[in-house]
Structures are given as C-alpha cells and as structure tokens.
Design a protein around this motif. Structure first.
Motif, short mmCIF file in Angstrom:
data_model
loop_
_atom_site.label_atom_id
_atom_site.label_comp_id
_atom_site.label_asym_id
_atom_site.label_seq_id
_atom_site.Cartn_x
_atom_site.Cartn_y
_atom_site.Cartn_z
N ARG A 164 36.42 42.03 38.09
CA ARG A 164 35.70 41.20 36.88
C ARG A 164 36.26 41.86 35.83
NH1 ARG A 164 31.55 39.51 40.60
NH2 ARG A 164 30.21 41.04 39.39
N SER B 141 38.91 40.42 32.95
CA SER B 141 38.39 39.85 31.61
C SER B 141 38.67 40.83 30.46
CB SER B 141 36.93 39.65 31.63
OG SER B 141 36.02 40.74 32.35
N ARG C 40 37.34 47.33 47.76
CA ARG C 40 36.11 46.79 47.29
C ARG C 40 35.24 47.97 46.51
NH1 ARG C 40 36.15 41.56 48.49
NH2 ARG C 40 33.89 41.47 47.62
N ASP D 39 26.39 43.35 47.42
CA ASP D 39 25.75 42.11 48.02
C ASP D 39 24.78 42.43 49.16
OD1 ASP D 39 27.99 42.84 49.32
OD2 ASP D 39 28.82 40.91 49.55
N TYR E 181 41.13 45.69 42.46
CA TYR E 181 39.88 45.12 43.33
C TYR E 181 40.01 43.71 43.32
CZ TYR E 181 38.54 49.90 41.63
OH TYR E 181 38.51 51.17 41.33
N PRO E 182 39.44 42.84 44.27
CA PRO E 182 39.42 41.51 44.39
C PRO E 182 38.47 41.08 42.95
CG PRO E 182 38.76 42.28 46.49
CD PRO E 182 38.94 43.55 45.41
N PRO E 183 38.91 39.78 42.57
CA PRO E 183 38.25 39.25 41.45
C PRO E 183 36.80 38.96 41.49
CG PRO E 183 39.77 37.53 42.44
CD PRO E 183 39.95 38.70 43.14
N ASP E 184 36.29 38.99 42.69
CA ASP E 184 34.76 38.91 42.86
C ASP E 184 33.92 40.12 42.92
OD1 ASP E 184 35.90 39.61 45.61
OD2 ASP E 184 34.29 38.13 46.60
N THR E 185 34.54 40.97 42.71
CA THR E 185 33.77 42.49 42.67
C THR E 185 33.27 42.89 41.21
OG1 THR E 185 35.87 43.78 42.70
CG2 THR E 185 34.90 43.26 44.79
#
Length: 361
Positions: A255, A259, A273, A183, A247-251
């Motif tokens: 994801r 998924s 991260r 990001d 890892y956090p789900p927003d990385t």
C-alpha cells in the motif's frame, strides 16, 4: 478436541424415553427432509416437540461428528464406541426435535439446521482452544516466560536488539519468540499464545490494544551491480523500470509503494509478503527492493547497497497487547526496550531529503 468434561452421553432423567435408540438413529438419519420426531402410532397425530438445550457433552458429540463427517471418526476422536456415539446423537436430535444429519453412504450429511448450529459452536470451541492453550502455557512455561510474536520484518535485527537490552535487566527471564504475518498476529494474541505483538499494522480488533512506538524510513536496497546502485538517491518511480522486488497491494508495504511512492506495484519482477524476504532476494542479486530501515543488518554487507529514496516515506511500528487484561511487567519492559532501540536508530540514521508524499502503514 476433548473437553474432559465428566458427563454421561445418556440423557437426563426427565428426557423423553426412546425405545431401541440405535434403530431410531438409523431411521431418522436416513429419512430426508424430516423435521419432527416420529409418533409411536401411525394413526396418532404428532405434536410439535419443544426443543431443549444441549449439554456440553452433547455439543462435544455434535462438534466431533461435524468435524470428522462420520460416526466412526467421531467415536475415535472422543475415545468412545460407535454404538455409544450413535445413541448420543439420537439423544441430541430427540432433545432438539429435528434432524442434524442425513446418512449418505458411510458419511453423514449435515442438515441446514446443523450447519447453522455449528457456526456458533465453532466460536465456542475457539474460545475453549484459547483457554486450553493458556492453561498449558502457564503449566509448562510458567508466568515468567515472555511470549512474543512479530512480523518477519523485525525478526532479524530490531527484536534481537530490544531483547539484548531487556535481558541486561532481567537475565532470568525466558522468552518464546515467533514470527507471524500481520494478519496472523491477532489470533496469537487473542489465544494467549503471545503477550506482545509487533507489527507494521495497527490492529482494529476490540479485544486488542495498539500503541505506536516508532517510525522507520523506507530505503532502497540494491545488488552492487544494479544500474541504480551508484545513485546517491533512488527515485521509486524510476526503480519500476528495472528488476525489483515488490509487494502485493494488500500488504502494508504494498500500500505504501502504491500510494505514498506512486509506484506501479504490478511491474515488480517478484512479489513477496515480507521485507525480510525481499532483502534475501536482493542479496542473491534478483533485483532491488523497498524495505523498512529497521530490517537492514547493523553490520555493513558487501552483497547489498543501501540508498535513501527521493521521497521521505516511513512505516509505522506498533506494539499490540490484549485490551482485556493489563500487560505483564515483562511485556511492558520489552515494549520500553523496543521503544529505546527505535529512538537510537532514528537518532543515528542519516536525515532524508525534504519530504514528498509522506505515508504511514
């Protein structure tokens, strides 16, 4: 931030003439809720004052006060005296016809009008920051320096291998190489601090152009003493029942784990991260981790065990450049070298088992 614009803080000749501007400043910024300039006579009716545009010097004064919150701080930042800055502020408010600040003790409280104006001014100053950065970069490093920014995932193995190939053909090329989170990369590219970015994530910014240059399979890295280290294939779901680094789900990899691998990411003992950090945790024996194959050291190590997954899942690798101007020759050569390295890695990697729930970053 100084604009280095040779411009007087005094208003133009056709501006409204104000008597005793310093006293006027103290009056208007201490009067709460006032939105029109005072008339010269209490009995006289006050006509509506038509707002006029601020010049760059006046915008600089406004920005400095908004940033520092005090007249003294702004004067110090702009290398002018406090009385001169107070007069400049009075001129700004006279041109606009409304208050920008109210005095609260030693600090200035921005009015709602000032807050709204500053939202636009911030975009202007970000653009000027990018311009100054580019100007300094050209002057200090020259146009023959390649500036790279990449995710930490690729910093230890993939990027150095690509640079090794590139320097064979361009030994005089200088390289400025830094790591950034996915990001942070867009800002490095948009500000001119990087010519090429390498990321697990495609950029959707209209000012940037993304090119898919390769894919790498996800693998499991484990400490030698881990209970799953003796498996030929590691089931990601079963991995969740042991100590593992997630890892956090927003990385990007968070994801994928949730998924494509259907893992319970909340069960991770430690969350990081970056796959590069996850690999370091594995090397110290903190648990296993799912990582991109491109961050595995090319030389075998005795402190980790690398195993394929029961699912054929891969991550995408993107090269990101500016969409506003052509990529420099050195940047394109680097992308070509990186593409070649990825082809070599894919050709030498063992074939994973039959695909199940393939995913992309």
């Amino acid at each position: 931030m100084g604009l280095n614009i040779a411009c007087s803080v005094k208003d133009k000749p056709n501006a409204p003439k104000l008597k005793n501007v310093g006293a006027f400043t103290n009056k208007v910024i201490s009067t709460r809720g006032l939105h029109h300039m005072p008339s010269h006579s209490p009995e006289a009716s006050t006509p509506a004052i038509r707002a006029r545009a601020l010049n760059m010097r006046q915008l600089e004064v406004f920005h400095a006060i908004m940033t520092t919150g005090t007249i003294s701080g702004a004067a110090l930042a702009l290398h002018v005296s406090q009385p001169a800055l107070s007069r400049a502020l009075a001129h700004c408010e006279a041109r606009l016809g409304y208050l920008l600040f109210e005095r609260q003790g030693r600090r200035l409280q921005p009015t709602p009008e000032a807050q709204r104006l500053h939202e636009e001014a911030r975009d202007l100053y970000r653009g000027l920051d990018r311009l100054n950065t580019l100007a300094q970069r050209i002057g200090q490093a020259g146009v023959d320096t390649l500036h790279l920014a990449c995710s930490a995932t690729f910093a230890n193995t993939l990027i150095p291998q690509a640079l090794q190939q590139l320097m064979r053909y361009s030994p005089q090329l200088r390289v400025d190489f830094r790591t950034a989170t996915y990001d942070e990369l867009p800002e490095y590219l948009l500000s001119g601090q990087a010519d090429v970015g390498v990321s697990l994530v495609e950029s959707n910014h209209p000012g940037l152009k993304s090119r898919l240059i390769g894919r790498q399979h996800l693998v499991c890295v484990l400490p030698p003493q881990h209970p799953l280290a003796d498996r030929a294939l590691v089931d990601p779901v079963e991995l969740c029942e042991t100590a593992w680094i997630g890892y956090p789900p927003d990385t990007p990899l968070g994801r994928l784990c949730a998924s494509a691998l259907t893992m319970d990411v909340s069960s991770a003992s430690i969350q990081v991260r970056s796959p590069a950090i996850a690999l370091s945790c594995v090397q110290t024996g903190l648990g296993a981790a799912i990582v991109d194959a491109s961050c595995i050291p090319p030389i075998p190590r005795d402190d980790i065990v690398v195993r394929p997954l029961t699912a054929d899942v891969y991550s995408d690798i993107w090269a990101i450049t500016s969409a506003r101007q052509p990529c420099a020759a050195a940047g394109q050569q680097f992308i070509d070298a990186l593409h070649a390295v990825l082809r070599q890695l894919s050709a030498s990697a063992p074939q994973p088992p039959a695909a199940r729930n393939p995913g992309t970053a």
